[in-house]
Design an enzyme around this catalytic site. Structure first.
Site, mmCIF file in Angstrom:
data_model
loop_
_atom_site.group_PDB
_atom_site.id
_atom_site.type_symbol
_atom_site.label_atom_id
_atom_site.label_comp_id
_atom_site.label_asym_id
_atom_site.label_seq_id
_atom_site.Cartn_x
_atom_site.Cartn_y
_atom_site.Cartn_z
ATOM 1 N N THR A 97 0.881 -1.171 0.000
ATOM 2 C CA THR A 97 0.000 0.000 0.000
ATOM 3 C C THR A 97 0.916 1.218 0.000
ATOM 4 O OG1 THR A 97 -1.681 -1.171 1.269
ATOM 5 C CG2 THR A 97 -1.854 1.226 1.183
ATOM 6 N N LYS A 172 -7.433 1.791 -3.182
ATOM 7 C CA LYS A 172 -7.089 1.375 -1.812
ATOM 8 C C LYS A 172 -7.231 2.559 -0.846
ATOM 9 C CE LYS A 172 -5.122 -1.025 1.568
ATOM 10 N NZ LYS A 172 -5.487 -2.294 2.156
ATOM 11 N N LYS A 240 0.297 5.277 8.182
ATOM 12 C CA LYS A 240 0.986 5.479 6.891
ATOM 13 C C LYS A 240 -0.064 5.632 5.785
ATOM 14 C CE LYS A 240 2.035 1.894 4.751
ATOM 15 N NZ LYS A 240 1.399 1.011 3.770
HETATM 16 N N1 LIG Z 1 -1.035 -6.617 7.473
HETATM 17 C C1 LIG Z 1 -2.182 -6.337 6.860
HETATM 18 O O1 LIG Z 1 -3.275 -6.710 7.335
HETATM 19 C C2 LIG Z 1 -2.195 -5.579 5.561
HETATM 20 C C3 LIG Z 1 -3.375 -5.547 4.814
HETATM 21 C C4 LIG Z 1 -3.397 -4.883 3.607
HETATM 22 C C5 LIG Z 1 -2.261 -4.211 3.160
HETATM 23 N N2 LIG Z 1 -1.120 -4.225 3.917
HETATM 24 C C6 LIG Z 1 0.048 -3.510 3.387
HETATM 25 O O2 LIG Z 1 0.972 -4.469 2.887
HETATM 26 C C7 LIG Z 1 2.308 -4.008 3.102
HETATM 27 C C8 LIG Z 1 3.063 -5.034 3.946
HETATM 28 O O3 LIG Z 1 2.384 -5.181 5.184
HETATM 29 P P1 LIG Z 1 2.780 -6.313 6.247
HETATM 30 O O4 LIG Z 1 1.715 -6.287 7.275
HETATM 31 O O5 LIG Z 1 3.122 -7.581 5.544
HETATM 32 O O6 LIG Z 1 4.105 -5.647 6.864
HETATM 33 P P2 LIG Z 1 5.292 -6.335 7.664
HETATM 34 O O7 LIG Z 1 4.868 -7.592 8.319
HETATM 35 O O8 LIG Z 1 5.900 -5.260 8.520
HETATM 36 O O9 LIG Z 1 6.331 -6.719 6.510
HETATM 37 C C9 LIG Z 1 7.015 -5.737 5.775
HETATM 38 C C10 LIG Z 1 7.962 -6.430 4.822
HETATM 39 O O10 LIG Z 1 8.663 -5.450 4.067
HETATM 40 C C11 LIG Z 1 10.059 -5.627 4.256
HETATM 41 N N3 LIG Z 1 10.706 -4.308 4.215
HETATM 42 C C12 LIG Z 1 10.322 -3.189 4.860
HETATM 43 N N4 LIG Z 1 11.146 -2.176 4.572
HETATM 44 C C13 LIG Z 1 12.083 -2.665 3.724
HETATM 45 C C14 LIG Z 1 13.202 -2.108 3.077
HETATM 46 N N5 LIG Z 1 13.530 -0.818 3.231
HETATM 47 N N6 LIG Z 1 13.947 -2.908 2.281
HETATM 48 C C15 LIG Z 1 13.609 -4.207 2.122
HETATM 49 N N7 LIG Z 1 12.545 -4.796 2.711
HETATM 50 C C16 LIG Z 1 11.793 -4.027 3.498
HETATM 51 C C17 LIG Z 1 10.201 -6.292 5.589
HETATM 52 O O11 LIG Z 1 11.454 -6.944 5.698
HETATM 53 P P3 LIG Z 1 12.020 -7.428 7.131
HETATM 54 O O12 LIG Z 1 11.441 -8.792 7.368
HETATM 55 O O13 LIG Z 1 13.490 -7.446 6.964
HETATM 56 O O14 LIG Z 1 11.573 -6.393 8.157
HETATM 57 C C18 LIG Z 1 9.025 -7.271 5.527
HETATM 58 O O15 LIG Z 1 9.317 -8.366 4.707
HETATM 59 C C19 LIG Z 1 2.193 -2.624 3.754
HETATM 60 O O16 LIG Z 1 2.254 -1.626 2.758
HETATM 61 C C20 LIG Z 1 0.821 -2.666 4.397
HETATM 62 O O17 LIG Z 1 0.258 -1.365 4.546
HETATM 63 C C21 LIG Z 1 -1.051 -4.911 5.101
#
Ligand SMILES: NC(=O)c1ccc[n+]([C@@H]2O[C@H](COP(=O)([O-])OP(=O)(O)OC[C@H]3O[C@@H](n4cnc5c(N)ncnc54)[C@H](OP(=O)(O)O)[C@@H]3O)[C@@H](O)[C@H]2O)c1
Length: 265
Positions: A97, A172, A240
């Site tokens: 997102t 979104k 965010k």
């Molecule tokens: N969780 C939900 O329910 C949900 C629902 C819809 C949309 N989203 C969106 O989907 C996205 C991911 O969400 P999530 O919940 O999966 O987040 P998350 O669990 O915090 O995972 C984030 C991922 O991105 C990687 N990452 C972050 N910064 C990075 C960087 N600078 N370089 C390389 N890798 C990086 C992290 O690596 P590391 O493992 O090394 O930290 C991890 O693999 C976000 O944009 C969020 O808003 C989430």
């Protein structure tokens, strides 16, 4: 079977990449914290690569699901970024997102190399990712969408092209604006009912069959009343997202007073 790469194995990416492997695709993953990529490869039988570029090399479709705009630039652009490993005629599908602006910026950068870019944020949360039942809202060219759609379908119940690059992210944003105010209203209703001494399970059951019903009520009201709030979507991610919505509204002239208020809570 398509050769795909998946970059970003967080709460969402880990199970999404798992569904791609389960659907029979040849998946190579990259994660900044390498141990998660190794865990993933051990669990799903795919390969782990040490950089986004190496993960993307030879892939027909490359997925990204990281945190925000800057994270996205860091895994896609530059020497070790995904674009550096991708060939002309391939597709990058971004499930992060992020802003519509970064989608347009990356699409322009990819176009210079003959790479198609699709912004494809998802809705459905951790449970949707784990069950392979996400709703995916896409922005991009029809031809690239038609090729990517059957692959994306591995983790989705609906995959829809909303318009040109950026239209997925804009959709979104509408989704998040709708959720922010609703969840606050729901929380206020639950608090009010508890203070009034009502049996909240009964209240939710009754009003959940009427005009107050919502996905949030069906899935979150009961747990709100029990003081449980950890369902895989970080508050920092919502802030965010609301920041992205408010910035977009400043440029398109929409007024979002409730969204701005909830963001401050
Ligand atoms: N969780 C939900 O329910 C949900 C629902 C819809 C949309 N989203 C969106 O989907 C996205 C991911 O969400 P999530 O919940 O999966 O987040 P998350 O669990 O915090 O995972 C984030 C991922 O991105 C990687 N990452 C972050 N910064 C990075 C960087 N600078 N370089 C390389 N890798 C990086 C992290 O690596 P590391 O493992 O090394 O930290 C991890 O693999 C976000 O944009 C969020 O808003 C989430």
């Amino acid at each position: 079977m398509t050769k795909v790469a998946f970059i970003g194995l967080g709460v969402m990416g880990f199970p999404m990449a798992g569904h791609l492997a389960a659907a029979g695709h040849d998946v190579t993953v990259y994660n900044r914290t390498a141990s998660k990529a190794e865990d993933w490869a051990g669990k799903h039988g795919g390969k782990a690569a040490p950089t986004p570029r190496q993960a993307a090399a030879g892939a027909e479709v490359v997925f990204t699901c990281v945190g925000n705009d800057d994270d996205l630039r860091s895994v896609i652009l530059g020497e070790a970024g995904a674009f550096a490993g991708m060939a002309s005629g391939t597709i990058l599908v971004d499930n992060t997102t992020a802003s519509a602006e970064v989608a347009r910026e990356l699409a322009a950068a990819g176009a210079g190399q003959g790479i198609a870019f699709i912004d494809a944020p998802v809705s459905g949360g951790q449970a949707g990712a784990e069950n392979g039942q996400l709703t995916v809202m896409c922005g991009g060219e029809q031809a690239a969408f038609d090729r990517a759609q059957p692959v994306i379908a591995a983790f989705a119940r609906a995959v829809t092209l909303m318009g040109p690059v950026g239209a997925g992210q804009l959709t979104k944003m509408v989704n998040q604006i709708c959720i922010a105010g609703l969840i606050q209203g729901l929380a206020e209703g639950m608090t009010f009912g508890q203070k009034a001494g009502l049996d909240m399970a009964k209240v939710i059951d009754v009003i959940g069959k009427g005009a107050a019903q919502s996905w949030q009520m069906d899935n979150r009201a009961q747990t709100m009343c029990q003081g449980k709030f950890d369902f895989g979507f970080a508050v920092d991610w919502m802030r965010k997202d609301l920041g992205i919505c408010l910035a977009e509204a400043r440029s398109n002239g929409a007024r979002l007073p409730v969204t701005a208020l909830v963001d401050q809570f």
